[in-house]
Design an enzyme around this catalytic site. Sequence first.
Site, PDB file in Angstrom:
ATOM      1  N   SER A   6      12.392  27.400  17.140  1.00  0.00           N
ATOM      2  CA  SER A   6      13.533  28.085  16.510  1.00  0.00           C
ATOM      3  C   SER A   6      13.587  29.570  16.863  1.00  0.00           C
ATOM      4  O   SER A   6      14.677  30.128  16.997  1.00  0.00           O
ATOM      5  CB  SER A   6      13.502  27.894  14.992  1.00  0.00           C
ATOM      6  OG  SER A   6      12.358  28.483  14.452  1.00  0.00           O
TER       7      SER A   6
ATOM      8  N   LYS B 105       4.326  14.649  18.547  1.00  0.00           N
ATOM      9  CA  LYS B 105       3.829  15.719  19.433  1.00  0.00           C
ATOM     10  C   LYS B 105       3.177  16.856  18.646  1.00  0.00           C
ATOM     11  O   LYS B 105       2.412  17.637  19.203  1.00  0.00           O
ATOM     12  CB  LYS B 105       4.927  16.245  20.364  1.00  0.00           C
ATOM     13  CG  LYS B 105       6.151  16.859  19.707  1.00  0.00           C
ATOM     14  CD  LYS B 105       5.995  18.273  19.206  1.00  0.00           C
ATOM     15  CE  LYS B 105       7.109  18.656  18.293  1.00  0.00           C
ATOM     16  NZ  LYS B 105       6.994  19.950  17.649  1.00  0.00           N
TER      17      LYS B 105
HETATM   18  N1  LIG Z   1      10.867  25.954  13.176  1.00  0.00           N
HETATM   19  C1  LIG Z   1      11.078  25.217  14.232  1.00  0.00           C
HETATM   20  O1  LIG Z   1      10.985  25.715  15.369  1.00  0.00           O
HETATM   21  C2  LIG Z   1      11.443  23.781  14.096  1.00  0.00           C
HETATM   22  C3  LIG Z   1      11.146  23.070  12.968  1.00  0.00           C
HETATM   23  N2  LIG Z   1      11.443  21.731  12.913  1.00  0.00           N
HETATM   24  C4  LIG Z   1      11.119  20.950  11.736  1.00  0.00           C
HETATM   25  O2  LIG Z   1      11.983  21.343  10.660  1.00  0.00           O
HETATM   26  C5  LIG Z   1      11.301  21.230   9.403  1.00  0.00           C
HETATM   27  C6  LIG Z   1      11.356  22.565   8.692  1.00  0.00           C
HETATM   28  O3  LIG Z   1      10.693  23.495   9.525  1.00  0.00           O
HETATM   29  P1  LIG Z   1      10.848  25.068   9.317  1.00  0.00           P
HETATM   30  O4  LIG Z   1      12.241  25.413   8.952  1.00  0.00           O
HETATM   31  O5  LIG Z   1      10.249  25.698  10.482  1.00  0.00           O
HETATM   32  O6  LIG Z   1       9.906  25.260   8.051  1.00  0.00           O
HETATM   33  P2  LIG Z   1       9.923  26.424   6.977  1.00  0.00           P
HETATM   34  O7  LIG Z   1       8.578  26.373   6.357  1.00  0.00           O
HETATM   35  O8  LIG Z   1      10.408  27.686   7.589  1.00  0.00           O
HETATM   36  O9  LIG Z   1      11.034  25.934   5.924  1.00  0.00           O
HETATM   37  C7  LIG Z   1      10.857  24.747   5.193  1.00  0.00           C
HETATM   38  C8  LIG Z   1      12.043  24.525   4.311  1.00  0.00           C
HETATM   39  O10 LIG Z   1      11.803  23.329   3.559  1.00  0.00           O
HETATM   40  C9  LIG Z   1      12.008  23.630   2.161  1.00  0.00           C
HETATM   41  N3  LIG Z   1      11.138  22.825   1.313  1.00  0.00           N
HETATM   42  C10 LIG Z   1       9.832  22.578   1.445  1.00  0.00           C
HETATM   43  N4  LIG Z   1       9.399  21.777   0.463  1.00  0.00           N
HETATM   44  C11 LIG Z   1      10.461  21.544  -0.336  1.00  0.00           C
HETATM   45  C12 LIG Z   1      10.660  20.802  -1.523  1.00  0.00           C
HETATM   46  N5  LIG Z   1       9.635  20.147  -2.095  1.00  0.00           N
HETATM   47  N6  LIG Z   1      11.881  20.762  -2.048  1.00  0.00           N
HETATM   48  C13 LIG Z   1      12.900  21.434  -1.480  1.00  0.00           C
HETATM   49  N7  LIG Z   1      12.784  22.161  -0.361  1.00  0.00           N
HETATM   50  C14 LIG Z   1      11.576  22.207   0.210  1.00  0.00           C
HETATM   51  C15 LIG Z   1      11.621  25.093   2.057  1.00  0.00           C
HETATM   52  O11 LIG Z   1      12.162  25.614   0.874  1.00  0.00           O
HETATM   53  P3  LIG Z   1      11.493  26.869   0.136  1.00  0.00           P
HETATM   54  O12 LIG Z   1      11.803  28.042   1.029  1.00  0.00           O
HETATM   55  O13 LIG Z   1      12.164  26.863  -1.164  1.00  0.00           O
HETATM   56  O14 LIG Z   1      10.001  26.587   0.093  1.00  0.00           O
HETATM   57  C16 LIG Z   1      12.282  25.651   3.317  1.00  0.00           C
HETATM   58  O15 LIG Z   1      13.660  25.814   3.120  1.00  0.00           O
HETATM   59  C17 LIG Z   1       9.869  20.759   9.734  1.00  0.00           C
HETATM   60  O16 LIG Z   1       9.804  19.375   9.579  1.00  0.00           O
HETATM   61  C18 LIG Z   1       9.706  21.152  11.198  1.00  0.00           C
HETATM   62  O17 LIG Z   1       8.789  20.321  11.880  1.00  0.00           O
HETATM   63  C19 LIG Z   1      12.072  21.092  13.916  1.00  0.00           C
HETATM   64  C20 LIG Z   1      12.414  21.767  15.062  1.00  0.00           C
HETATM   65  C21 LIG Z   1      12.133  23.166  15.239  1.00  0.00           C
HETATM   66  O1  LIG Z   2       9.233  21.331  16.683  1.00  0.00           O
HETATM   67  C1  LIG Z   2       9.133  22.424  17.175  1.00  0.00           C
HETATM   68  C2  LIG Z   2       9.601  22.726  18.525  1.00  0.00           C
HETATM   69  O2  LIG Z   2      10.376  21.702  19.046  1.00  0.00           O
HETATM   70  C3  LIG Z   2       8.487  23.507  16.398  1.00  0.00           C
HETATM   71  O3  LIG Z   2       7.124  23.384  16.527  1.00  0.00           O
HETATM   72  P1  LIG Z   2       6.172  23.920  15.367  1.00  0.00           P
HETATM   73  O4  LIG Z   2       6.587  23.198  14.118  1.00  0.00           O
HETATM   74  O5  LIG Z   2       4.790  23.566  15.841  1.00  0.00           O
HETATM   75  O6  LIG Z   2       6.377  25.391  15.278  1.00  0.00           O
END
Ligand SMILES: NC(=O)C1=CN([C@@H]2O[C@H](COP(=O)(O)OP(=O)(O)OC[C@H]3O[C@@H](n4cnc5c(N)ncnc54)[C@H](OP(=O)(O)O)[C@@H]3O)[C@@H](O)[C@H]2O)C=CC1
Ligand SMILES: O=C(CO)COP(=O)(O)O
EC number: 1.1.1.94
Length: 314
Positions: A120, A171
């Site tokens: 991201s 992965k």
């Molecule tokens: N970051 C990246 O590059 C990428 C991430 N992903 C996937 O996306 C998903 C989120 O990742 P990312 O955004 O980086 O993670 P973050 O930790 O930045 O954000 C997680 C989000 O999930 C919410 N959340 C967690 N637990 C709960 C709960 N019990 N109830 C409601 N909301 C909840 C958090 O809310 P709060 O802030 O209130 O805790 C927050 O909005 C993961 O599965 C990740 O693997 C996929 C592709 C790319």
């Molecule tokens: O899924 C992702 C890239 O495609 C993000 O990887 P991480 O959750 O390990 O940061």
Amino acid sequence: MTNDKIEKSKSIVILGAGAWGATLANLARENGHQVHLWSRQGTLSLETVLKDAEIVLSAISMKGVRDVASLVKSFPLSPETIFVTATKGLDPQTTSTPSQIWQTEFPDHSVVVLSGPNLSEEIAQSLPAATVVASKNTAAAKIVQQVFSSSRFRVYTNPDPVGVELGGTLKNVMAIAAGVCDGLHLGTNAKAALVTRGLAEIIRIGRTFGAKPETFYGLSGLGDLLATCNSPLSRNYQVGYQLASGKTLTEILATLPGTAEGVNTCRVLMQISEQQNITIPITEQVYRLLETEVTPQQALDELMLRDIKPEYHQ
Ligand SMILES: NC(=O)C1=CN([C@@H]2O[C@H](COP(=O)(O)OP(=O)(O)OC[C@H]3O[C@@H](n4cnc5c(N)ncnc54)[C@H](OP(=O)(O)O)[C@@H]3O)[C@@H](O)[C@H]2O)C=CC1
Ligand SMILES: O=C(CO)COP(=O)(O)O
């Protein structure tokens, strides 16, 4: 751009205002869509924004998906609303994927998986990237493709949602292993061997979920494996890299920016491998390392000294 331009702005609700949810919200807004970014800590009323939602995209960490899906179910929704899931994890209770959870909660709605090599932070810097949107409902996947496609975000459709989803999920465990590999300075040969054998392991697990093996050679499989295993931006890679330096998992998670889903996924995969008798040696060593049953060096030795065998023997 050769894609058909979207005729009408869509009303989109993004659940989860973390790194990925916020980045996807910006991509959709840049394409002229009306986006509500919801999180449990925000002030937006979920009930109000869901009323007009044409697309509900979940970028919630795995640990929150089940609760948020049942919360969404408690509010009225248009029967046409499309669900999109961008979470990369597995449910510890049921071993279900996020799309399976959404589809079970909303059996009459289309569910689309969005997954690819999508760090991201790079996308937030407007660097170019590609992704995959996969669904059993091709029309729904095409709508989501149009919503997010732009000159800096190229979106492909795919008919194998579980395969696409598992590529992104599995992965993460390999990215932890790759971080260990780099943290121990094991070299390029070792890393290439790890990633290649990791892909074989991912495909073996994917088959048990009914995923198509060829899906894992695409962007959401090999593509995401390469991105995540080679980038210090990956939180999963960071976990492995820091484990190699001798830090404990608790210390690492205390300062990690955001979610490293591979830690939980690894534990769920161990349950699956025991239930279904699947050989997943790399995942097993990552698990033992996370559980402090082995040191990084011992994990490496265990992998190198497994019984010798033909490359394609299962
Ligand atoms: N970051 C990246 O590059 C990428 C991430 N992903 C996937 O996306 C998903 C989120 O990742 P990312 O955004 O980086 O993670 P973050 O930790 O930045 O954000 C997680 C989000 O999930 C919410 N959340 C967690 N637990 C709960 C709960 N019990 N109830 C409601 N909301 C909840 C958090 O809310 P709060 O802030 O209130 O805790 C927050 O909005 C993961 O599965 C990740 O693997 C996929 C592709 C790319
Ligand atoms: O899924 C992702 C890239 O495609 C993000 O990887 P991480 O959750 O390990 O940061």
